[in-house]
Each structure stands twice: as C-alpha cells, then as structure tokens.
Design a protein around this motif. Sequence first.
Motif, PDB file in Angstrom:
ATOM      1  N   ARG A 146       0.823  -1.210   0.000  1.00  0.00           N
ATOM      2  CA  ARG A 146       0.000   0.000   0.000  1.00  0.00           C
ATOM      3  C   ARG A 146       0.862   1.266   0.000  1.00  0.00           C
ATOM      4  N   LYS A 147       2.027   1.176   0.675  1.00  0.00           N
ATOM      5  CA  LYS A 147       2.914   2.347   0.744  1.00  0.00           C
ATOM      6  C   LYS A 147       3.344   2.778  -0.647  1.00  0.00           C
ATOM      7  N   ARG A 148       3.605   1.823  -1.508  1.00  0.00           N
ATOM      8  CA  ARG A 148       4.094   2.152  -2.848  1.00  0.00           C
ATOM      9  C   ARG A 148       2.993   1.988  -3.876  1.00  0.00           C
TER      10      ARG A 148
ATOM     11  N   LYS B 109       5.619  10.217 -16.015  1.00  0.00           N
ATOM     12  CA  LYS B 109       4.880  11.159 -16.859  1.00  0.00           C
ATOM     13  C   LYS B 109       4.254  12.270 -16.024  1.00  0.00           C
ATOM     14  N   PHE B 110       3.783  11.943 -14.823  1.00  0.00           N
ATOM     15  CA  PHE B 110       3.055  12.914 -14.005  1.00  0.00           C
ATOM     16  C   PHE B 110       3.971  13.660 -13.040  1.00  0.00           C
ATOM     17  N   TYR B 111       5.308  13.462 -13.170  1.00  0.00           N
ATOM     18  CA  TYR B 111       6.261  14.110 -12.266  1.00  0.00           C
ATOM     19  C   TYR B 111       6.077  15.626 -12.253  1.00  0.00           C
TER      20      TYR B 111
ATOM     21  N   ARG C 242       7.062  14.550  -5.249  1.00  0.00           N
ATOM     22  CA  ARG C 242       7.703  14.289  -3.955  1.00  0.00           C
ATOM     23  C   ARG C 242       7.876  12.791  -3.739  1.00  0.00           C
ATOM     24  N   THR C 243       6.815  12.025  -4.057  1.00  0.00           N
ATOM     25  CA  THR C 243       6.880  10.572  -3.874  1.00  0.00           C
ATOM     26  C   THR C 243       8.003   9.964  -4.702  1.00  0.00           C
TER      27      THR C 243
ATOM     28  N   MET D 107      11.381   8.265  -3.350  1.00  0.00           N
ATOM     29  CA  MET D 107      11.614   6.863  -3.678  1.00  0.00           C
ATOM     30  C   MET D 107      12.967   6.679  -4.339  1.00  0.00           C
ATOM     31  N   GLN D 108      13.328   7.586  -5.273  1.00  0.00           N
ATOM     32  CA  GLN D 108      14.620   7.456  -5.948  1.00  0.00           C
ATOM     33  C   GLN D 108      15.766   7.617  -4.953  1.00  0.00           C
TER      34      GLN D 108
END
Lengths: 339, 344
Positions: free
Chosen positions: B46-48, B139-141, B154-155, B159-160
């Motif tokens: 769920r976190k990712r 795409k939505f960055y 931010r996510t 994550m990176q």
Amino acid sequence: MVLMKMKFPFEKRVKLAQCLWLLSWMATLAGAFTFTLGCFLKTELRRRAEVMDNTEIHAVPNTLMIVGLASLGINYFAGRMCQDALDAGRFPRWKTFMQPYWGVSLLFTLLMLTAVIMSYAMKGNLESSLKIGLKNGIRFYKDTDTPGRCFQKQTIDRLQMEFRCCGNTDFKDWFEVQWISNRYLDFSSKEVKDRVKSNVDGRYLFDGVPFSCCNPSSPRPCIQDRLTNNSAHYSYEHQTEELNIYIRGCREALVNYYMGLMNTIGAAVLSVFLVQSSVLVSLRYLQTAMEAVAGQENTEIETEGYLLEKGVKETIMEYVTPVLVFLQLNQVGSEDAEA
Amino acid sequence: MALMVVKFDLKKRVKLAQFLWLMYWFSVMAGVLVFSMGLFFKIELRKRSEMMDNNESHFVPNLLIAVGLLACGINAMGGKICYDSLDPIKFSRWKPMLKSFLVSCVAFNCLLVLTALLCFLMRIPLQFTLAEGLKNALKFYKDTDTPGRCYMKRTLDQMQMEFRCCGNNNFRDWFEIQWVSNRYLDFSAKEVKDRIGSNVDGKYLMDAVPFSCCNPSSPRPCIQYQVTNNTAHYSYDHHTEDLNIWKRGCRDALISYYGGMMNTIGALVLLVAILEVIVMIGLQYVNTSLSNLVNPEDPESESEGWILEKTVKETFTDIMDKMKAMSKGNTVEEGGVDGVATVS
C-alpha cells in the motif's frame, strides 16, 4: 529530634515489607530500562560523531548507563533485605552492611538526578560542538581524495537529506566555502579564473549549494546554482522562495533532534528517580522499625520508624566533622613539621 | 501392514502428548507470525501503491493473513486435543471428529505449500504492474499543480533517494519525457523554443535528470544537466562515469526489494508447513495409540501407534475406490466393495 517519625504496628511492618519487595522489583526493571535508554542515546550520538567536535556530551549517556547498572544492584539488595525483614532473627545480620549501602545508594540516586539536569544543561555544549564539527565537514566536503576526509562529502550529503537541512547556520554557509574540488575545475576557462581571483584566498566561490539541499516537496525542479540571481531563472524570486531548498541549518536540526531525544529520556529517568527514592525511603523506615524490634522477646510489638535519628543539620555535622578533623590534623602536623 | 509402527506404554504416551502440546503452542505462534508477515507485506504494497497501476493484486498478502488466522485456530484446537488425550473420558469426546480433523490438517498443509509457492511466483505479475505504474509516475512528475497528482514529484523523488535508483529501466527514461512543468519555462527564450520545436509532440526534452538521481557517494558534485555531453563538464566522460548518478532503474530496485521480502516470507511459510506436518504426524500417533490399547479396560496398558493402517499404496487405492463409489452412486454392487474400506 527525630526526622519524620512514624508508628509501625506489626501488620503495618509486614505490609511495608511486602510493598517494598514489589517496589524493589519494579525499580530493578526501571534500572534496566535506564541502562537501555543510556545505550540507545549513546548509539545515536555515535552515529553522528563525524559532525561533532568533541565527545563531552557523551557524559549524559555514560552516566545513565552507570546509574542503570548500579540501581540493579541497589534494588536487588533492597529486595533481599525486605525479605529478611519479616523474620526478626535474620534481619540483624544486615546491620554492618547498612552504612555503606546508604552511602552508595544515595550517591547513585543523586547521580540519576544529575544526569537529568545534565541532559538539559549541556545543550550549549552540544551546540558549540556541532557548530565546529559542521564547519569542518563543510570545509572538507570537497576533499574526496584526501585519506581520512574522503567520506565527508557522503556524510554531509546524507545528513542534509535525512535531517532536511542545508549548511551550518543556514544555506548561505555554502557560499563562503569552496565545495567543488580543484580536480573538477577548468582553470583555463575565463569564468573560473575570474572567480578565483575575486577573493584573497584564491578560492572558487559561487552562490550555489549541493544537490542534497534540494527539497523534494518543491513544485518546481530544484534550483541549486545562481540562487541569489532572480533573473537567471524564469519566474523565480529568491526572497520569497521557501520550498526550493531546505531553509533550516543542520546545526539547528541536529540540536532539535537530540534535545527532543534527551527531553523524553529525561522525563523517563525522572520517573525512575521517583520510584528509586520511594524504595530507599521505605527501606529506611523498615530498617529503623526493625532495629527497634531487635533484642526484644515479643517481635510483634509496635515500634517507631524514622528517617534520620537526629535533625538534618546534626546528621550532616556528624559526617562532616571527622573529615574536618582529619584535614585539621594534617594542618597541625605540617605546622609542627615546619616548626 | 501398517506404516511406521511404534510401540507405546503409558509413560511414552504421556510424554508424546506433552511434547505435542508444546509443539502446538509453537505452531500457534508460527501462525501469528505468518499473519503478521501478511499484514506487513500488505502495508508495504500500500505504501508504494502510487508506483503500481491501479489494479495491483493484494491476493497474496490477503491469503497469508487468512492462512495465519486459520493456522492459529487449527493449532489451538490440536493443542486442546493433546491436552485432553491424557484423560480417557475427555478424549472419548474428541474421538469421533479426530479423523476429519486430521484430514482437514492435510488439506491445510497443502494450502500452506500452495501459499509458499504463490509467494515465490508473485514476482512475475509485480514486474508488469511496476513497469506500467512507474511509466505513469514519471509522466506525471511535472504535474505538481494538478489535484490528485500533485504529490507524485515528492513521492518519486523520495523513492529514488531511498531505493538508490533513477528512472524506470534506467536514467535515460528521464530524457524521453518532459519533467519540467511549462509554468517554469520561459517560452520567449530561444533555447526553449528550439527544444520544443525539435520534436513532434512539442515537449521540452533535455538530457538531464532530477536531483534525486544524484549519488552522494560520488567524489564530484552532481552532474544533472547535459549528462551525455562530455564537453559541457571539465574532465567528464559519461561512458565511464559510474558514481555520478544512480545507474539502476527503479523497477529493478523495487522488484529486488519486494522479491527479497517475498522469498523470505515464502521460505518461512514452508518452514511452518514442515512444522505443521510434524505435529499432524504426532497427533495421528496419539490418536492410533489411544485407540488400540491391548487391554481396552486398562488405560495403562501398552498399545501400538502408526501413521497409516495399510501401506501407502493400499491406502491410496482405498481412497480411489471410495471416490469412484461416491461418483457412481450407492448401488448394491458397490455396497459390497465398500465393506473392504478402512475403518480407523
């Protein structure tokens, strides 16, 4: 004049002994808990040891660990003593043990309180240690080829990303330091030569920050260089821009983190101190009540218990006078020798 | 000829029951462990969930949770049976349902093995889910002003940085999408107009990556822009430069993270299955040893215990015959054959 006298009939003595036994077990667990808190704090301080200049702040976790271990011993003996208190024949054998026991337990209980006070009082010490450590870290950021300093860049980068901070006091600290190694500067280019000449020390200074200062919550891609130049970037004003890079300095971030940790630990240790003090007070009452029973034929008589046989001032004088006499004797002896 | 016959006297029976009771309590804790691992896995998925496309399947963690709860129940009941087996009166109450309980234990063990297998195999659908999800995330960055997608930047950045990866397959994925929002592009500048004019869709593409792709272990300050242009930076060769930005793609990073987790969980479930088989065999021994007392009136007499009354082959043919009889229906001829069936 006795301090805080209380009457103890037989049932009350028995109840006191039982209560004390339970309390001493709780205090033993609390002592172990204090020891683990000390270990945890020490581990956290060691993790960031590279950005701290000195290890004086380690006195707080060291004291906590010593006090935790000592309280295990103190409470173990308190439990044994109150088990024997129910049997009037077995209690007198603890008589010779009591005097040093009180000395040691009062010392360590006071040390516990000292640890709590220290954790609040050493904030200034921690701050100055971090100030020097971070200043060096930022200065040696570029020295990735110097043995002994080659991990400073990685340490500072990870610190800034984890604590969401930039620089020492704030991000402008990066403007005053050359944080790009000479190995990666093209000394034949005009721009580099201009910048190097523009200051006395011949350093390459510019208004840019490393990538680790970038804030992921910013709506726009990170602006790292030419931070103070509004015209270099479209629709950018550095005076009002808050989300681009982290505004907070790492010193403030780390001090807040450690003070938060020590406040929590201080509150926990304070409650352990209260438990420990109640154990010692109960034990003192039990000891004095049982001493009055010793030698009597009927062990179920009512006795009196007290905290101090004489008043506080007289008791202190009683302990201090031998020390003074010892010192005076030394003085008189040296005077005689001179004569 | 029975399978693995063991002689039991009273002391041995009591010891077996006590040991088995302890083992059942361990199994209950193992069931709790499986349940908590399923819960943990579900939370991690769920976190990712933003990195996966919307129809990611939560079947495996749900199955783990169900199996964990079932294991707790079955093992608690088994422990109660063992506890009661020391008292003949109490045990006689359990006797009728013991055979069906053991059969359900066998079925449960098969379910455990199946769950473990699914854990190992879940890697494959996860790969497709992540490929699709990460492509959309990239795409939505730039859409930090679009409600519902404003936290994607931010996510993805966090994550990176956390998983030490860049892009979907590798860092070149960032070259193929526009990750700078139009709000921050000066359309009157020549450079911007050139780049937009250079491709069909009118996207602002460049050979640059976001700051979250930077590797802190690099000896030099991070090179994010003009990554493939060797002349733009002093003493830089992008073919040999390893440490500047993360080389690994985020799909690989996430697959290995989840894969490692699933392998561990699968191995643990297999161990729990082995434990369950052991306690099941122990319970069968308790059952048979208490049912075959040499002297039925004397509870302290000797007895024999076994796993199967006949050999494996004979038991298997018996079961097959029974199933054939059930499928053909209760005809008179089959009734005669049924009489040979095992009664244990």
